[in-house]
Design a protein around this motif. Structure first.
Motif, PDB file in Angstrom:
ATOM      1  N   ARG A 130       0.822  -1.208   0.000  1.00  0.00           N
ATOM      2  CA  ARG A 130       0.000   0.000   0.000  1.00  0.00           C
ATOM      3  C   ARG A 130       0.855   1.257   0.000  1.00  0.00           C
ATOM      4  NH1 ARG A 130      -3.021  -2.978   3.829  1.00  0.00           N
ATOM      5  NH2 ARG A 130      -2.129  -1.739   5.520  1.00  0.00           N
ATOM      6  N   VAL A 131       1.955   1.215   0.724  1.00  0.00           N
ATOM      7  CA  VAL A 131       2.841   2.385   0.785  1.00  0.00           C
ATOM      8  C   VAL A 131       3.442   2.690  -0.583  1.00  0.00           C
ATOM      9  CG1 VAL A 131       5.071   3.172   1.694  1.00  0.00           C
ATOM     10  CG2 VAL A 131       3.378   2.222   3.230  1.00  0.00           C
ATOM     11  N   GLN A 132       3.688   1.665  -1.376  1.00  0.00           N
ATOM     12  CA  GLN A 132       4.318   1.848  -2.682  1.00  0.00           C
ATOM     13  C   GLN A 132       3.323   2.163  -3.794  1.00  0.00           C
ATOM     14  OE1 GLN A 132       6.480  -1.802  -3.174  1.00  0.00           O
ATOM     15  NE2 GLN A 132       8.206  -1.147  -1.896  1.00  0.00           N
ATOM     16  N   GLU A 133       2.032   2.214  -3.471  1.00  0.00           N
ATOM     17  CA  GLU A 133       1.039   2.524  -4.490  1.00  0.00           C
ATOM     18  C   GLU A 133       1.264   3.934  -5.035  1.00  0.00           C
ATOM     19  OE1 GLU A 133      -2.763   2.020  -2.733  1.00  0.00           O
ATOM     20  OE2 GLU A 133      -2.725  -0.173  -2.801  1.00  0.00           O
ATOM     21  N   GLY A 134       1.215   4.059  -6.332  1.00  0.00           N
ATOM     22  CA  GLY A 134       1.386   5.356  -6.976  1.00  0.00           C
ATOM     23  C   GLY A 134       2.816   5.680  -7.349  1.00  0.00           C
ATOM     24  N   GLN A 135       3.780   4.978  -6.783  1.00  0.00           N
ATOM     25  CA  GLN A 135       5.175   5.293  -7.091  1.00  0.00           C
ATOM     26  C   GLN A 135       5.510   4.970  -8.544  1.00  0.00           C
ATOM     27  OE1 GLN A 135       7.757   3.429  -4.234  1.00  0.00           O
ATOM     28  NE2 GLN A 135       6.922   4.566  -2.508  1.00  0.00           N
ATOM     29  N   THR A 136       4.970   3.883  -9.064  1.00  0.00           N
ATOM     30  CA  THR A 136       5.213   3.536 -10.461  1.00  0.00           C
ATOM     31  C   THR A 136       4.643   4.597 -11.392  1.00  0.00           C
ATOM     32  OG1 THR A 136       5.159   1.171  -9.912  1.00  0.00           O
ATOM     33  CG2 THR A 136       4.872   1.779 -12.232  1.00  0.00           C
ATOM     34  N   LEU A 137       3.450   5.102 -11.049  1.00  0.00           N
ATOM     35  CA  LEU A 137       2.844   6.149 -11.873  1.00  0.00           C
ATOM     36  C   LEU A 137       3.697   7.412 -11.868  1.00  0.00           C
ATOM     37  CD1 LEU A 137       0.490   7.371 -13.482  1.00  0.00           C
ATOM     38  CD2 LEU A 137      -0.565   7.963 -11.300  1.00  0.00           C
ATOM     39  N   LEU A 138       4.159   7.817 -10.683  1.00  0.00           N
ATOM     40  CA  LEU A 138       4.987   9.023 -10.600  1.00  0.00           C
ATOM     41  C   LEU A 138       6.294   8.849 -11.362  1.00  0.00           C
ATOM     42  CD1 LEU A 138       4.487  10.031  -6.858  1.00  0.00           C
ATOM     43  CD2 LEU A 138       3.446  11.055  -8.876  1.00  0.00           C
ATOM     44  N   ALA A 139       6.900   7.662 -11.247  1.00  0.00           N
ATOM     45  CA  ALA A 139       8.146   7.420 -11.976  1.00  0.00           C
ATOM     46  C   ALA A 139       7.913   7.458 -13.488  1.00  0.00           C
ATOM     47  CB  ALA A 139       8.732   6.069 -11.565  1.00  0.00           C
ATOM     48  N   THR A 140       6.788   6.910 -13.929  1.00  0.00           N
ATOM     49  CA  THR A 140       6.478   6.914 -15.360  1.00  0.00           C
ATOM     50  C   THR A 140       6.250   8.325 -15.872  1.00  0.00           C
ATOM     51  OG1 THR A 140       5.474   4.714 -15.158  1.00  0.00           O
ATOM     52  CG2 THR A 140       4.919   6.006 -17.107  1.00  0.00           C
ATOM     53  N   VAL A 141       5.474   9.104 -15.109  1.00  0.00           N
ATOM     54  CA  VAL A 141       5.211  10.487 -15.520  1.00  0.00           C
ATOM     55  C   VAL A 141       6.501  11.300 -15.533  1.00  0.00           C
ATOM     56  CG1 VAL A 141       4.049  12.627 -14.852  1.00  0.00           C
ATOM     57  CG2 VAL A 141       2.816  10.464 -14.746  1.00  0.00           C
ATOM     58  N   GLY A 142       7.311  11.137 -14.486  1.00  0.00           N
ATOM     59  CA  GLY A 142       8.556  11.881 -14.424  1.00  0.00           C
ATOM     60  C   GLY A 142       9.514  11.550 -15.553  1.00  0.00           C
ATOM     61  N   ALA A 143       9.469  10.305 -16.018  1.00  0.00           N
ATOM     62  CA  ALA A 143      10.402   9.878 -17.063  1.00  0.00           C
ATOM     63  C   ALA A 143       9.904  10.195 -18.462  1.00  0.00           C
ATOM     64  CB  ALA A 143      10.670   8.374 -16.937  1.00  0.00           C
ATOM     65  N   THR A 144       8.582  10.211 -18.660  1.00  0.00           N
ATOM     66  CA  THR A 144       8.049  10.343 -20.020  1.00  0.00           C
ATOM     67  C   THR A 144       7.487  11.725 -20.342  1.00  0.00           C
ATOM     68  OG1 THR A 144       5.887   9.509 -19.279  1.00  0.00           O
ATOM     69  CG2 THR A 144       7.474   7.896 -20.104  1.00  0.00           C
ATOM     70  N   ALA A 145       7.073  12.494 -19.333  1.00  0.00           N
ATOM     71  CA  ALA A 145       6.464  13.794 -19.616  1.00  0.00           C
ATOM     72  C   ALA A 145       7.390  14.729 -20.396  1.00  0.00           C
ATOM     73  CB  ALA A 145       6.009  14.450 -18.311  1.00  0.00           C
ATOM     74  N   PRO A 146       8.701  14.809 -20.063  1.00  0.00           N
ATOM     75  CA  PRO A 146       9.559  15.683 -20.887  1.00  0.00           C
ATOM     76  C   PRO A 146       9.599  15.270 -22.352  1.00  0.00           C
ATOM     77  CG  PRO A 146      10.655  15.119 -18.829  1.00  0.00           C
ATOM     78  CD  PRO A 146       9.446  14.245 -18.925  1.00  0.00           C
ATOM     79  N   PHE A 147       9.546  13.968 -22.618  1.00  0.00           N
ATOM     80  CA  PHE A 147       9.600  13.506 -24.002  1.00  0.00           C
ATOM     81  C   PHE A 147       8.277  13.758 -24.722  1.00  0.00           C
ATOM     82  CE2 PHE A 147      12.812  11.002 -21.799  1.00  0.00           C
ATOM     83  CZ  PHE A 147      13.915  11.243 -22.604  1.00  0.00           C
ATOM     84  N   VAL A 148       7.162  13.690 -23.980  1.00  0.00           N
ATOM     85  CA  VAL A 148       5.876  14.052 -24.580  1.00  0.00           C
ATOM     86  C   VAL A 148       5.877  15.531 -24.950  1.00  0.00           C
ATOM     87  CG1 VAL A 148       3.394  14.219 -24.182  1.00  0.00           C
ATOM     88  CG2 VAL A 148       4.646  12.229 -23.351  1.00  0.00           C
ATOM     89  N   GLY A 149       6.377  16.369 -24.021  1.00  0.00           N
ATOM     90  CA  GLY A 149       6.488  17.781 -24.338  1.00  0.00           C
ATOM     91  C   GLY A 149       7.444  18.037 -25.490  1.00  0.00           C
ATOM     92  N   LEU A 150       8.542  17.265 -25.552  1.00  0.00           N
ATOM     93  CA  LEU A 150       9.494  17.409 -26.656  1.00  0.00           C
ATOM     94  C   LEU A 150       8.856  17.020 -27.982  1.00  0.00           C
ATOM     95  CD1 LEU A 150      12.388  18.030 -27.529  1.00  0.00           C
ATOM     96  CD2 LEU A 150      12.964  15.640 -27.052  1.00  0.00           C
ATOM     97  N   PHE A 151       8.015  15.989 -27.956  1.00  0.00           N
ATOM     98  CA  PHE A 151       7.304  15.618 -29.178  1.00  0.00           C
ATOM     99  C   PHE A 151       6.426  16.770 -29.658  1.00  0.00           C
ATOM    100  CE2 PHE A 151       3.296  14.076 -31.002  1.00  0.00           C
ATOM    101  CZ  PHE A 151       3.773  13.474 -32.157  1.00  0.00           C
ATOM    102  N   GLY A 152       5.704  17.397 -28.718  1.00  0.00           N
ATOM    103  CA  GLY A 152       4.891  18.559 -29.086  1.00  0.00           C
ATOM    104  C   GLY A 152       5.741  19.695 -29.619  1.00  0.00           C
ATOM    105  N   THR A 153       6.927  19.864 -29.047  1.00  0.00           N
ATOM    106  CA  THR A 153       7.836  20.915 -29.516  1.00  0.00           C
ATOM    107  C   THR A 153       8.277  20.652 -30.952  1.00  0.00           C
ATOM    108  OG1 THR A 153       8.633  21.297 -27.269  1.00  0.00           O
ATOM    109  CG2 THR A 153      10.030  22.055 -29.079  1.00  0.00           C
ATOM    110  N   VAL A 154       8.708  19.425 -31.225  1.00  0.00           N
ATOM    111  CA  VAL A 154       9.164  19.071 -32.581  1.00  0.00           C
ATOM    112  C   VAL A 154       8.033  19.235 -33.591  1.00  0.00           C
ATOM    113  CG1 VAL A 154      10.038  17.186 -34.010  1.00  0.00           C
ATOM    114  CG2 VAL A 154      10.966  17.536 -31.713  1.00  0.00           C
ATOM    115  N   TRP A 155       6.840  18.812 -33.195  1.00  0.00           N
ATOM    116  CA  TRP A 155       5.715  18.928 -34.125  1.00  0.00           C
ATOM    117  C   TRP A 155       5.380  20.389 -34.411  1.00  0.00           C
ATOM    118  CZ3 TRP A 155       3.313  15.874 -37.400  1.00  0.00           C
ATOM    119  CH2 TRP A 155       2.099  16.291 -37.931  1.00  0.00           C
TER     120      TRP A 155
END
Length: 245
Positions: free
Chosen positions: A139-164
């Motif tokens: 229960r304590v670790q719930e949400g940590q995977t989501l935060l790690a995924t967002v932290g790792a992928t959000a800059p690249f999603v924004g970069l994709f929008g930038t390139v487009w």
């Protein structure tokens, strides 16, 4: 000797300076986002929606886990009252500490009733307590995977929008004769906003992930010590009321 003026006019340096017009103030962030939403194409809007969903999901985890951490921090004083003789009533119902006490008492009662065979009392109590700790850790670790995924992928999603957006700007520039700054100003500004939004979503998620890792360790480690004290109290016969083992 005086200075002769050709043509009878006044020199250029004698002409009054015309004040430059005041620059327009930058648009507020809300207006920039509204313009991006109105002027962006389907890909830009899709990227914006993905970043918004990531932000909402990560902040939901942050708020829920923060409230849970505040509640968990209040358990320290109750644990002290438990060992002082308050018993199970001194703990918050449904808390990990209360779950440990209940699991230990149930396991000990089953062992004393002769319903457990093939294992000694110490091992049986340890298994019961370990099960509660493992559930709490999950229960304590719930949400940590989501935060790690967002932290790792959000800059690249924004970069994709930038390139487009830059691609749109170059396409508009190449198809304009003559080239017009107004034609590319919108897509270029959109590209910069996409980059900023990607970082704005990722940075809180990364910080929250690190904070939750530290908070989880601060929750589980005292819980392990509490479980060891409970097991020692049961095995030695010194249950709360006779002091902490």
């Amino acid at each position: 000797m005086g200075i002769a003026l050709i043509g009878g006019g006044s020199p250029a340096w004698a002409e009054p300076l015309v004040p430059l017009a005041d620059p327009l103030p930058p648009a507020p962030p809300a207006e920039r986002l509204a313009a991006l939403w109105v002027q962006g194409d389907g890909v830009a809007l899709g990227t914006l929606i993905v970043l918004l969903a990531m932000s909402v999901a990560s902040w939901s985890v942050i708020v829920v886990r923060t409230l849970g951490g505040i509640q968990q921090a209040r358990q320290a004083g109750r644990v002290a009252r438990f060992w002082a003789g308050g018993g199970l009533a001194a703990l918050v119902p449904g808390s990990p500490q209360a779950a440990l006490v209940e699991a230990a008492q149930e396991a000990d009662a089953l062992f004393r009733a002769g319903q457990v065979t093939g294992v000694d009392r110490h091992t049986w109590l340890g298994l019961a307590l370990h099960r509660v700790i493992a559930e709490t850790q999950s229960r304590v670790q719930e949400g940590q995977t989501l935060l790690a995924t967002v932290g790792a992928t959000a800059p690249f999603v924004g970069l994709f929008g930038t390139v487009w957006s830059i691609h749109r700007a170059l396409t508009a520039l190449g198809g304009t004769v003559p080239a017009s700054l107004e034609t590319v100003a919108g897509p270029v500004g959109e590209a910069l906003i996409m980059t900023a939004l990607g970082l704005l979503v990722a940075v809180p998620a990364v910080l929250a992930y690190n904070a939750l890792i530290r908070s989880g360790k601060n929750t589980i480690d005292p819980l392990r010590l509490f479980a060891a004290d409970i097991e020692s109290a049961l095995l030695s016969g010194r249950w709360p009321g006779a002091g902490r083992p």
